[in-house]
Design a protein around this motif. Sequence first.
Motif, short mmCIF file in Angstrom:
data_model
loop_
_atom_site.label_atom_id
_atom_site.label_comp_id
_atom_site.label_asym_id
_atom_site.label_seq_id
_atom_site.Cartn_x
_atom_site.Cartn_y
_atom_site.Cartn_z
N ALA A 50 40.58 50.56 46.83
CA ALA A 50 40.25 49.52 45.85
C ALA A 50 39.15 48.61 46.39
O ALA A 50 38.24 48.22 45.64
CB ALA A 50 41.50 48.71 45.50
N THR A 51 39.19 48.30 47.67
CA THR A 51 38.17 47.44 48.26
C THR A 51 36.80 48.10 48.21
O THR A 51 35.81 47.45 47.89
CB THR A 51 38.54 47.10 49.72
N ALA A 52 36.74 49.38 48.51
CA ALA A 52 35.46 50.10 48.45
C ALA A 52 34.94 50.09 47.01
O ALA A 52 33.74 49.89 46.78
CB ALA A 52 35.63 51.52 48.95
N GLY A 53 35.82 50.30 46.05
CA GLY A 53 35.41 50.28 44.64
C GLY A 53 34.90 48.92 44.21
O GLY A 53 33.88 48.82 43.50
N GLN A 54 35.58 47.86 44.63
CA GLN A 54 35.14 46.50 44.29
C GLN A 54 33.76 46.22 44.87
O GLN A 54 32.94 45.54 44.26
CB GLN A 54 36.15 45.47 44.80
N THR A 55 33.52 46.75 46.06
CA THR A 55 32.25 46.51 46.75
C THR A 55 31.08 47.15 46.01
O THR A 55 30.00 46.57 45.95
CB THR A 55 32.32 47.07 48.19
N THR A 56 31.27 48.31 45.43
CA THR A 56 30.16 49.03 44.79
C THR A 56 30.18 48.97 43.27
O THR A 56 29.26 49.48 42.63
CB THR A 56 30.19 50.52 45.22
N TYR A 57 31.19 48.34 42.67
CA TYR A 57 31.36 48.38 41.22
C TYR A 57 30.14 47.86 40.46
O TYR A 57 29.63 48.52 39.54
CB TYR A 57 32.60 47.58 40.81
N ASP A 58 29.66 46.68 40.80
CA ASP A 58 28.54 46.09 40.05
C ASP A 58 27.30 46.97 40.13
O ASP A 58 26.60 47.17 39.13
CB ASP A 58 28.23 44.68 40.57
N ARG A 108 38.18 58.74 28.09
CA ARG A 108 39.28 57.84 27.73
C ARG A 108 40.64 58.51 27.98
O ARG A 108 41.56 57.89 28.49
CB ARG A 108 39.16 57.39 26.27
N ARG A 109 40.74 59.77 27.61
CA ARG A 109 42.00 60.50 27.84
C ARG A 109 42.27 60.67 29.33
O ARG A 109 43.41 60.58 29.78
CB ARG A 109 41.95 61.86 27.13
N ALA A 110 41.23 60.91 30.12
CA ALA A 110 41.39 61.04 31.57
C ALA A 110 41.86 59.71 32.16
O ALA A 110 42.78 59.68 32.99
CB ALA A 110 40.09 61.49 32.21
N LEU A 111 41.26 58.61 31.74
CA LEU A 111 41.68 57.30 32.25
C LEU A 111 43.13 57.00 31.87
O LEU A 111 43.91 56.48 32.67
CB LEU A 111 40.75 56.19 31.71
N ASP A 112 43.51 57.35 30.65
CA ASP A 112 44.89 57.14 30.21
C ASP A 112 45.87 58.00 31.00
O ASP A 112 47.03 57.62 31.16
CB ASP A 112 45.04 57.45 28.71
N ALA A 113 45.42 59.15 31.48
CA ALA A 113 46.31 60.07 32.20
C ALA A 113 46.48 59.71 33.69
O ALA A 113 47.37 60.24 34.34
CB ALA A 113 45.79 61.49 32.07
N ILE A 114 45.63 58.84 34.20
CA ILE A 114 45.77 58.41 35.60
C ILE A 114 47.01 57.53 35.69
O ILE A 114 47.14 56.55 34.97
CB ILE A 114 44.53 57.67 36.10
N GLY A 128 43.23 48.26 34.35
CA GLY A 128 43.22 47.99 35.78
C GLY A 128 42.55 46.67 36.10
O GLY A 128 42.51 45.76 35.28
N GLU A 129 42.02 46.56 37.31
CA GLU A 129 41.30 45.35 37.70
C GLU A 129 39.90 45.32 37.09
O GLU A 129 39.42 44.29 36.66
CB GLU A 129 41.21 45.27 39.22
N ARG A 130 39.24 46.48 37.11
CA ARG A 130 37.91 46.62 36.51
C ARG A 130 37.78 48.07 36.04
O ARG A 130 38.30 48.99 36.67
CB ARG A 130 36.83 46.31 37.54
N CYS A 131 37.05 48.25 34.95
CA CYS A 131 36.93 49.61 34.41
C CYS A 131 35.76 49.67 33.44
O CYS A 131 35.54 48.74 32.66
CB CYS A 131 38.22 49.99 33.69
N TYR A 132 35.01 50.75 33.52
CA TYR A 132 33.99 51.03 32.51
C TYR A 132 33.89 52.53 32.30
O TYR A 132 34.37 53.31 33.12
CB TYR A 132 32.61 50.46 32.91
N LEU A 133 33.30 52.89 31.18
CA LEU A 133 32.94 54.28 30.97
C LEU A 133 31.51 54.31 30.45
O LEU A 133 31.06 53.38 29.78
CB LEU A 133 33.91 55.03 30.06
N ALA A 134 30.82 55.38 30.79
CA ALA A 134 29.42 55.54 30.41
C ALA A 134 29.22 56.98 29.97
O ALA A 134 29.71 57.90 30.63
CB ALA A 134 28.51 55.20 31.58
N LEU A 172 37.51 53.37 37.37
CA LEU A 172 38.72 52.57 37.22
C LEU A 172 39.14 52.07 38.59
O LEU A 172 39.29 52.87 39.52
CB LEU A 172 39.86 53.39 36.61
N ILE A 173 39.31 50.76 38.71
CA ILE A 173 39.84 50.18 39.94
C ILE A 173 41.18 49.56 39.59
O ILE A 173 41.27 48.71 38.70
CB ILE A 173 38.90 49.11 40.52
N ASP A 174 42.23 50.02 40.28
CA ASP A 174 43.55 49.42 40.10
C ASP A 174 44.17 49.16 41.47
O ASP A 174 43.50 49.33 42.49
CB ASP A 174 44.44 50.26 39.17
#
Length: 177
Positions: free
Chosen positions: A100-108, A169-175, A127-133, A143-145
Amino acid sequence: MATALAPARVRRRARLGLPLLLLALFAPVACGDDRDPPPASADRGDDTDVLGAPGGAPPACPFTAAQVSDVVGQPMRDDGNCLFGDGKGVASLTVTTASATAGQTTYDYEHERAGKRYDKVVDLDRGERCYLAVKDLAGEAVLIDDKGTYTVTVSNFGTDVARHEQILRRALDAIPA
């Protein structure tokens, strides 16, 4: 007579010199370091993983081939290392995990980069932060949780932006939450 003894003396010194040279070179290595080794991460009481990376170990792959097949709506096979393909070398879904820390570091940075590479970027309340593109041939979701960071990439499930968005969206819901 001194001339006859000189070659023997030189040979004897050469024979003794090589072992002494090797001893001098390798003795410090053989002696080792008598200091205590650094403590393992569990002993430090922080959330650093055993490799020294912040945030602990990344989560395991959240999917099986059967789960991915359900998510994408077509048969998929496990090609190893959380990479799933259609068996034809065309369509794929990949999940990369990190702490999660690595994800937070590179998310922006990743979010900004996605805005330049994809036609549509949507922030999600997950989660804590999430986007899809997404774009016509591919997409990604991050997805960061509390368990870690999941980056899901899809490609070549047709040329429809909406289809790639639906799969993500379905993949994120299945995590597992």
